[in-house]
Design an enzyme around this catalytic site. Structure first.
Site, PDB file in Angstrom:
ATOM      1  N   ASP A   1      -4.729  -8.287   4.524  1.00 58.69           N
ATOM      2  CA  ASP A   1      -4.899  -9.742   4.423  1.00 58.69           C
ATOM      3  C   ASP A   1      -6.377 -10.113   4.448  1.00 58.69           C
ATOM      4  OD1 ASP A   1      -4.347 -12.472   4.442  1.00 58.69           O
ATOM      5  OD2 ASP A   1      -4.145 -12.560   6.619  1.00 58.69           O
TER       6      ASP A   1
ATOM      7  N   PHE B   1      -8.137  -6.136   7.983  1.00 59.72           N
ATOM      8  CA  PHE B   1      -8.665  -7.508   8.092  1.00 59.72           C
ATOM      9  C   PHE B   1      -7.871  -8.255   9.172  1.00 59.72           C
ATOM     10  CE2 PHE B   1      -8.969  -5.978   3.708  1.00 59.72           C
ATOM     11  CZ  PHE B   1     -10.327  -6.069   3.458  1.00 59.72           C
TER      12      PHE B   1
ATOM     13  N   CYS C   1      -5.814 -14.881  -0.590  1.00 57.39           N
ATOM     14  CA  CYS C   1      -5.862 -16.309  -0.261  1.00 57.39           C
ATOM     15  C   CYS C   1      -6.921 -17.006  -1.098  1.00 57.39           C
ATOM     16  CB  CYS C   1      -6.093 -16.520   1.235  1.00 57.39           C
ATOM     17  SG  CYS C   1      -7.616 -15.817   1.845  1.00 57.39           S
TER      18      CYS C   1
ATOM     19  N   ARG D   1       4.208 -13.029   9.316  1.00 55.62           N
ATOM     20  CA  ARG D   1       4.123 -12.236  10.548  1.00 55.62           C
ATOM     21  C   ARG D   1       5.519 -11.969  11.114  1.00 55.62           C
ATOM     22  NH1 ARG D   1      -0.998 -15.207  11.502  1.00 55.62           N
ATOM     23  NH2 ARG D   1       0.036 -17.017  12.360  1.00 55.62           N
TER      24      ARG D   1
END
Ligand code: SAH
Length: 400
Positions: free
Chosen positions: A304, A233, A344, A217
């Protein structure tokens, strides 16, 4: 029973390693599976167990589970004795290693990252004055008084919240109801990089916030100046808030969950940013198709998604999902723009993820370069002995 008594040799389960399975232990992998165990004895409800060879020599000691395929989560190997003191020291040391993470600008981070901190089965996140704990193992659940006492001493929280919603807990026959020690609301307002976010551990995803993306970020904030940003997302809208703080000319946050979109709106307002920001409750796969069909373009897209592969068997289907969303995300990037894209899914390797991105770029007919490989923030260390702990992977891509 006093928690210290659980460490007494007479209260421990004794597991005899099968002949020919020495390799797993020698390599210090903390997961000892049922298939590697020839025989068990001692108290059935033990919190701890010792793994011994045929001659009775202790090879490893750790957290026991009579229910999981992972019979033992090893915490020590060889002749290092497993004591209550050792566990307290490990917890305190892990928190100590994070001391430079916290300052006036940031009061949220992962204090304990399971195997990465030599504490298989335990995750502890700090959200300002609230600690959120996830216990994934039967034996560890019995050591809760020790955890609570040590966490209070080391971190002095207002509240310790046991979220208790991990799927593994059902398997371990542990309660799925949340529990807590301390007072007040589990919700907290955190600061991260001088930005503020509302975290609701009770209702939120995971422990309430995606702490693992902090560094990414921050990178996004430095790249967003003047850019039209699309945050796919978005969940808490955290990437969107950073992008806005970095001077994005516009930000669109997309999430399928209305609740997530509301949270993103709250977080955006909390930071009193005046950028042109929109919040869209929609399926991201549909959204990117519609925008691409309309010929829209963004200078910076963040993608993401949740883990598409929750098991090994789902990897192929997951790869198709990643390919699809990245294909359209790439189509939406204006020439010379950026795509920050993640997976992820622990079961999807970095190598496969790169192949998926290659295939999406190829089909999109775009020239693409890697600017940076991305991973989880440093408060999410991965044990060299347990590479399964590495789940988050990402690329910052330049799209021409
Ligand atoms: N980027 C976020 C974390 C994303 S978690 C952060 O930094 O905090 C994944 C999010 O994807 C969840 O909020 C979930 O609601 C959302 N999601 C899942 N499936 C989706 C879909 N098909 N379309 C849009 N959002 C989806």
């Amino acid at each position: 029973m006093n928690v210290n008594e659980l460490f007494d040799p007479s209260r421990r389960r004794r597991l005899v390693l099968k002949r020919g399975r020495e390799r797993a232990v020698a390599n210090r992998h903390p997961w000892i599976f049922t298939g590697a165990i020839a025989d068990e004895s001692g108290p059935a409800g033990a919190a701890l167990a010792d793994l011994v060879d045929e001659r009775g020599q202790v090879l490893a000691s750790g957290l026991y589970s009579p229910h999981s395929q992972i019979r033992l989560r090893a915490l020590t190997f060889g002749d290092v004795p497993l004591t209550a003191e050792l566990l307290r020291e490990r917890i305190t040391a892990a928190i100590g290693r994070r001391k430079n993470l916290f300052d006036a600008a940031t009061n949220a981070g992962r204090l304990l990252h399971a195997e990465g901190d030599d504490l298989s089965g335990l995750v502890v996140d700090r959200y300002n004055d609230v600690l959120v704990v996830e216990i994934a193992n039967y034996g560890l659940e019995q050591l809760r008084p020790l955890l609570v006492e040590t966490l209070k001493n080391a971190a002095a929280p207002r509240l310790i919240y046991f979220k208790n919603d991990l799927p593994a807990r059902r398997l371990e026959q542990l309660t799925l109801e949340s529990e807590w020690d301390g007072g007040g609301d589990p919700a907290a307002t955190i600061s991260e990089s001088s930005l503020r976010f509302v975290v609701e551990p009770a209702e939120g995803q995971k422990t309430g916030f995606f702490l693992d993306q902090r560094e990414n970020r921050r990178l996004a904030r430095t790249l967003a100046g003047g850019a039209r940003v699309l945050n796919l997302f978005s969940y808490s809208g955290a990437f969107g808030v950073y992008a806005a703080a970095g001077g994005a000319s516009s930000v669109v946050n997309v999430d399928v969950s209305e609740k997530a979109i509301e949270l993103a709106r709250t977080n955006h307002e909390l930071n009193a940013l005046s950028n042109n920001v929109t919040f869209v409750a929609a399926d991201a796969f549909d959204y990117v198709r519609r925008r691409a069909a309309a010929g829209e373009a963004f200078d910076f897209v963040v993608c993401d998604p949740p883990a598409f592969a929750k098991s090994r068997g789902e990897v192929e289907r997951a790869a198709r999902g990643y390919k699809d969303i990245n294909l359209y995300a790439l189509r939406l990037v204006a020439p010379g723009g950026l795509l920050m894209t993640f997976s992820c899914s622990g079961h999807l390797s970095l190598d496969l993820f790169q192949k998926v991105i290659f295939s999406a770029a190829h089909d999109a007919g775009r020239q693409v370069s890697f600017v940076r490989r991305l991973t989880a923030a440093p408060d999410h260390p991965v044990s060299l002995y347990c590479p399964e702990g590495e789940y988050l992977k990402g690329f910052l891509l330049e799209v021409r």
